[in-house]
Design a protein around this motif. Structure first.
Motif, PDB file in Angstrom:
ATOM      1  N   HIS A  17       0.949  -1.191  -0.093  1.00  0.00           N
ATOM      2  CA  HIS A  17      -0.368   0.305  -0.217  1.00  0.00           C
ATOM      3  C   HIS A  17       0.967   1.187  -0.507  1.00  0.00           C
ATOM      4  O   HIS A  17       1.770   1.560   0.885  1.00  0.00           O
ATOM      5  CB  HIS A  17      -1.199   0.113   1.572  1.00  0.00           C
ATOM      6  N   ASN A  18       0.824   2.060  -1.033  1.00  0.00           N
ATOM      7  CA  ASN A  18       1.750   2.757  -1.218  1.00  0.00           C
ATOM      8  C   ASN A  18       0.342   4.250  -1.974  1.00  0.00           C
ATOM      9  O   ASN A  18       0.303   4.939  -2.460  1.00  0.00           O
ATOM     10  CB  ASN A  18       2.440   3.229  -2.300  1.00  0.00           C
ATOM     11  N   ALA A  19       0.513   4.520  -0.191  1.00  0.00           N
ATOM     12  CA  ALA A  19      -0.656   5.795   0.578  1.00  0.00           C
ATOM     13  C   ALA A  19       0.145   6.972  -0.278  1.00  0.00           C
ATOM     14  O   ALA A  19      -1.326   7.687  -0.671  1.00  0.00           O
ATOM     15  CB  ALA A  19      -1.206   5.584   1.117  1.00  0.00           C
ATOM     16  N   HIS A  20       0.813   6.969   0.185  1.00  0.00           N
ATOM     17  CA  HIS A  20       1.448   8.727  -0.948  1.00  0.00           C
ATOM     18  C   HIS A  20       1.455   9.124  -2.448  1.00  0.00           C
ATOM     19  O   HIS A  20       1.448   9.756  -2.323  1.00  0.00           O
ATOM     20  CB  HIS A  20       2.889   9.011  -0.402  1.00  0.00           C
ATOM     21  N   LEU A  21       1.200   7.804  -2.774  1.00  0.00           N
ATOM     22  CA  LEU A  21       0.833   7.877  -4.442  1.00  0.00           C
ATOM     23  C   LEU A  21      -0.309   8.260  -4.488  1.00  0.00           C
ATOM     24  O   LEU A  21      -0.187   8.910  -5.645  1.00  0.00           O
ATOM     25  CB  LEU A  21       0.942   6.879  -5.271  1.00  0.00           C
ATOM     26  N   ASP A  22      -1.382   8.640  -3.463  1.00  0.00           N
ATOM     27  CA  ASP A  22      -3.147   9.563  -4.244  1.00  0.00           C
ATOM     28  C   ASP A  22      -2.256  10.510  -4.174  1.00  0.00           C
ATOM     29  O   ASP A  22      -3.840  10.802  -4.660  1.00  0.00           O
ATOM     30  CB  ASP A  22      -3.307   8.478  -2.728  1.00  0.00           C
ATOM     31  N   SER A  23      -1.307  11.125  -3.038  1.00  0.00           N
ATOM     32  CA  SER A  23      -1.510  12.569  -3.708  1.00  0.00           C
ATOM     33  C   SER A  23      -0.299  13.442  -4.392  1.00  0.00           C
ATOM     34  O   SER A  23      -0.479  14.212  -5.118  1.00  0.00           O
ATOM     35  CB  SER A  23      -1.906  13.062  -2.775  1.00  0.00           C
ATOM     36  N   ALA A  24       1.153  12.836  -4.369  1.00  0.00           N
ATOM     37  CA  ALA A  24       1.616  12.998  -4.870  1.00  0.00           C
ATOM     38  C   ALA A  24       1.866  13.613  -6.342  1.00  0.00           C
ATOM     39  O   ALA A  24       0.929  12.810  -7.230  1.00  0.00           O
ATOM     40  CB  ALA A  24       2.775  11.649  -4.498  1.00  0.00           C
ATOM     41  N   TYR A  25       3.009  14.302  -6.902  1.00  0.00           N
ATOM     42  CA  TYR A  25       2.184  14.783  -8.095  1.00  0.00           C
ATOM     43  C   TYR A  25       0.975  15.002  -8.756  1.00  0.00           C
ATOM     44  O   TYR A  25       0.477  14.792 -10.148  1.00  0.00           O
ATOM     45  CB  TYR A  25       3.124  13.861  -9.166  1.00  0.00           C
ATOM     46  N   GLY A  26       0.118  15.467  -8.423  1.00  0.00           N
ATOM     47  CA  GLY A  26      -0.938  15.170  -8.839  1.00  0.00           C
ATOM     48  C   GLY A  26      -2.055  14.183  -8.456  1.00  0.00           C
ATOM     49  O   GLY A  26      -3.197  13.874  -8.842  1.00  0.00           O
ATOM     50  N   GLY A  27      -0.988  12.434  -7.691  1.00  0.00           N
ATOM     51  CA  GLY A  27      -2.126  11.901  -7.842  1.00  0.00           C
ATOM     52  C   GLY A  27      -1.635  10.607  -8.882  1.00  0.00           C
ATOM     53  O   GLY A  27      -1.548  10.971 -10.201  1.00  0.00           O
ATOM     54  N   TYR A  28      -1.895   9.089  -8.300  1.00  0.00           N
ATOM     55  CA  TYR A  28      -1.376   8.172  -9.898  1.00  0.00           C
ATOM     56  C   TYR A  28      -2.327   7.822  -9.675  1.00  0.00           C
ATOM     57  O   TYR A  28      -3.323   6.904  -8.557  1.00  0.00           O
ATOM     58  CB  TYR A  28      -0.314   7.526  -9.272  1.00  0.00           C
ATOM     59  N   CYS A  29      -3.302   7.152 -10.987  1.00  0.00           N
ATOM     60  CA  CYS A  29      -4.500   7.380 -11.281  1.00  0.00           C
ATOM     61  C   CYS A  29      -4.073   5.494 -10.961  1.00  0.00           C
ATOM     62  O   CYS A  29      -3.887   4.891 -12.065  1.00  0.00           O
ATOM     63  CB  CYS A  29      -5.139   8.016 -12.221  1.00  0.00           C
ATOM     64  N   VAL A  30      -5.829   5.136  -9.952  1.00  0.00           N
ATOM     65  CA  VAL A  30      -5.404   3.564 -10.420  1.00  0.00           C
ATOM     66  C   VAL A  30      -6.705   3.361 -10.703  1.00  0.00           C
ATOM     67  O   VAL A  30      -7.618   3.915 -11.071  1.00  0.00           O
ATOM     68  CB  VAL A  30      -5.891   2.881  -8.990  1.00  0.00           C
ATOM     69  N   PHE A  31      -6.430   2.548 -12.070  1.00  0.00           N
ATOM     70  CA  PHE A  31      -7.624   1.658 -13.355  1.00  0.00           C
ATOM     71  C   PHE A  31      -8.099   0.380 -13.367  1.00  0.00           C
ATOM     72  O   PHE A  31      -8.068  -0.126 -14.442  1.00  0.00           O
ATOM     73  CB  PHE A  31      -6.720   2.926 -14.836  1.00  0.00           C
ATOM     74  N   ALA A  32      -7.006  -0.167 -12.256  1.00  0.00           N
ATOM     75  CA  ALA A  32      -7.335  -1.575 -12.741  1.00  0.00           C
ATOM     76  C   ALA A  32      -6.495  -1.768 -10.788  1.00  0.00           C
ATOM     77  O   ALA A  32      -6.238  -1.736 -10.575  1.00  0.00           O
ATOM     78  CB  ALA A  32      -6.771  -2.873 -14.356  1.00  0.00           C
ATOM     79  N   GLU A  33      -6.999  -3.859 -10.862  1.00  0.00           N
ATOM     80  CA  GLU A  33      -6.348  -4.028 -10.177  1.00  0.00           C
ATOM     81  C   GLU A  33      -5.956  -5.979 -10.273  1.00  0.00           C
ATOM     82  O   GLU A  33      -6.527  -6.419 -10.808  1.00  0.00           O
ATOM     83  CB  GLU A  33      -7.463  -4.097  -8.835  1.00  0.00           C
ATOM     84  N   VAL A  34      -5.793  -6.210  -9.357  1.00  0.00           N
ATOM     85  CA  VAL A  34      -4.956  -7.549  -8.981  1.00  0.00           C
ATOM     86  C   VAL A  34      -5.950  -8.365  -9.102  1.00  0.00           C
ATOM     87  O   VAL A  34      -6.944  -8.070  -7.907  1.00  0.00           O
ATOM     88  CB  VAL A  34      -3.269  -8.420  -8.936  1.00  0.00           C
ATOM     89  N   ALA A  35      -6.635  -9.824 -10.018  1.00  0.00           N
ATOM     90  CA  ALA A  35      -7.818 -10.450  -9.758  1.00  0.00           C
ATOM     91  C   ALA A  35      -7.789 -11.610  -8.758  1.00  0.00           C
ATOM     92  O   ALA A  35      -8.072 -12.165  -8.364  1.00  0.00           O
ATOM     93  CB  ALA A  35      -8.082 -10.834 -10.912  1.00  0.00           C
ATOM     94  N   ASP A  36      -6.301 -11.746  -8.111  1.00  0.00           N
ATOM     95  CA  ASP A  36      -6.548 -13.261  -7.754  1.00  0.00           C
ATOM     96  C   ASP A  36      -5.181 -13.369  -6.975  1.00  0.00           C
ATOM     97  O   ASP A  36      -4.065 -13.003  -7.223  1.00  0.00           O
ATOM     98  CB  ASP A  36      -6.848 -14.620  -8.754  1.00  0.00           C
ATOM     99  N   ASP A  37      -5.333 -14.332  -6.144  1.00  0.00           N
ATOM    100  CA  ASP A  37      -3.817 -14.764  -5.431  1.00  0.00           C
ATOM    101  C   ASP A  37      -2.720 -15.344  -5.746  1.00  0.00           C
ATOM    102  O   ASP A  37      -1.643 -14.983  -5.506  1.00  0.00           O
ATOM    103  CB  ASP A  37      -4.546 -15.769  -4.118  1.00  0.00           C
ATOM    104  N   GLU A  38      -2.690 -16.115  -7.190  1.00  0.00           N
ATOM    105  CA  GLU A  38      -2.002 -16.896  -8.182  1.00  0.00           C
ATOM    106  C   GLU A  38      -0.997 -15.154  -8.764  1.00  0.00           C
ATOM    107  O   GLU A  38      -0.074 -15.775  -8.721  1.00  0.00           O
ATOM    108  CB  GLU A  38      -2.762 -17.955  -9.034  1.00  0.00           C
ATOM    109  N   SER A  39      -2.139 -14.342  -8.959  1.00  0.00           N
ATOM    110  CA  SER A  39      -1.219 -13.153  -9.611  1.00  0.00           C
ATOM    111  C   SER A  39      -0.663 -12.118  -8.932  1.00  0.00           C
ATOM    112  O   SER A  39       0.783 -12.095  -8.993  1.00  0.00           O
ATOM    113  CB  SER A  39      -2.360 -12.245 -10.397  1.00  0.00           C
ATOM    114  N   ILE A  40      -0.917 -12.486  -7.272  1.00  0.00           N
ATOM    115  CA  ILE A  40      -0.637 -11.692  -6.946  1.00  0.00           C
ATOM    116  C   ILE A  40       0.872 -11.923  -6.180  1.00  0.00           C
ATOM    117  O   ILE A  40       2.189 -11.605  -6.085  1.00  0.00           O
ATOM    118  CB  ILE A  40      -1.024 -10.937  -5.078  1.00  0.00           C
ATOM    119  N   LYS A  41       0.346 -13.453  -6.423  1.00  0.00           N
ATOM    120  CA  LYS A  41       2.292 -14.118  -6.342  1.00  0.00           C
ATOM    121  C   LYS A  41       3.186 -13.915  -7.122  1.00  0.00           C
ATOM    122  O   LYS A  41       4.779 -14.287  -7.002  1.00  0.00           O
ATOM    123  CB  LYS A  41       1.561 -16.723  -5.920  1.00  0.00           C
ATOM    124  N   VAL A  42       2.284 -14.299  -8.946  1.00  0.00           N
ATOM    125  CA  VAL A  42       3.570 -13.871  -9.291  1.00  0.00           C
ATOM    126  C   VAL A  42       3.881 -12.446  -9.580  1.00  0.00           C
ATOM    127  O   VAL A  42       4.975 -12.398  -9.452  1.00  0.00           O
ATOM    128  CB  VAL A  42       2.585 -14.271 -11.035  1.00  0.00           C
TER     129      VAL A  42
END
Length: 154
Positions: free
Chosen positions: A104-129
């Motif tokens: 969790h990189n909370a500082h990226l929510d506001s730094a330099y205008g914020g970094y826009c989240v457009f997707a999220e990893v869909a499952d645990d196996e993908s998190i491992k990869v």
């Protein structure tokens, strides 16, 4: 309807779900780049608190995003497993470079205008990869992305 995308690498696949509720224009932009096949044969080349990929070091043939949707719609924090657009300082909104947050990189929510989240990893196996790729980059310098393709849910 497009629901997400899969990044196929030499170390496994990462499945992601789009967040059009948070960043509809960004989702449309990234979807176009993926459907053009522009991310095929690129690499993940950065690993610190994120893993990053894009058309680097090639010249990006796509126009820059015209808006940073961080605060425009449903707000999504830069939590572990979220994908966000990389960019320089305001007013730059970025283009094809994006990263996946390793924590969790909370500082990226506001730094330099914020970094826009457009997707999220869909499952645990993908998190491992994702974490496997992160650990491998310091030794191998880059991890090959063989293909990146749009996925749909039935």
């Amino acid at each position: 309807a497009m629901s997400g995308f899969v990044i196929c690498t030499t170390l496994g696949d990462i499945k992601l779900r789009f967040r059009p509720d948070a960043a509809p224009q960004t989702v449309a932009y990234i979807s176009k780049v993926i459907s053009d096949g522009a991310y095929n044969k690129t690499t993940f080349y950065r690993s610190d608190f994120v893993i990053q990929c894009g058309l680097y070091p090639r010249t990006c043939p796509y126009p820059n995003l015209t808006t940073n949707e961080t605060s425009s719609n449903a707000f999504v924090s830069n939590a572990c497993g979220t994908a966000a657009i990389a960019h320089w300082d305001v007013p730059d909104c970025g283009n094809t470079e994006f990263f996946i947050n390793l924590k969790h990189n909370a500082h990226l929510d506001s730094a330099y205008g914020g970094y826009c989240v457009f997707a999220e990893v869909a499952d645990d196996e993908s998190i491992k990869v994702m974490h496997t790729i992160a650990k491998a980059i310091p030794q191998q310098k880059t991890i090959a992305i063989t293909t990146m393709t749009l996925t749909t849910t039935s």
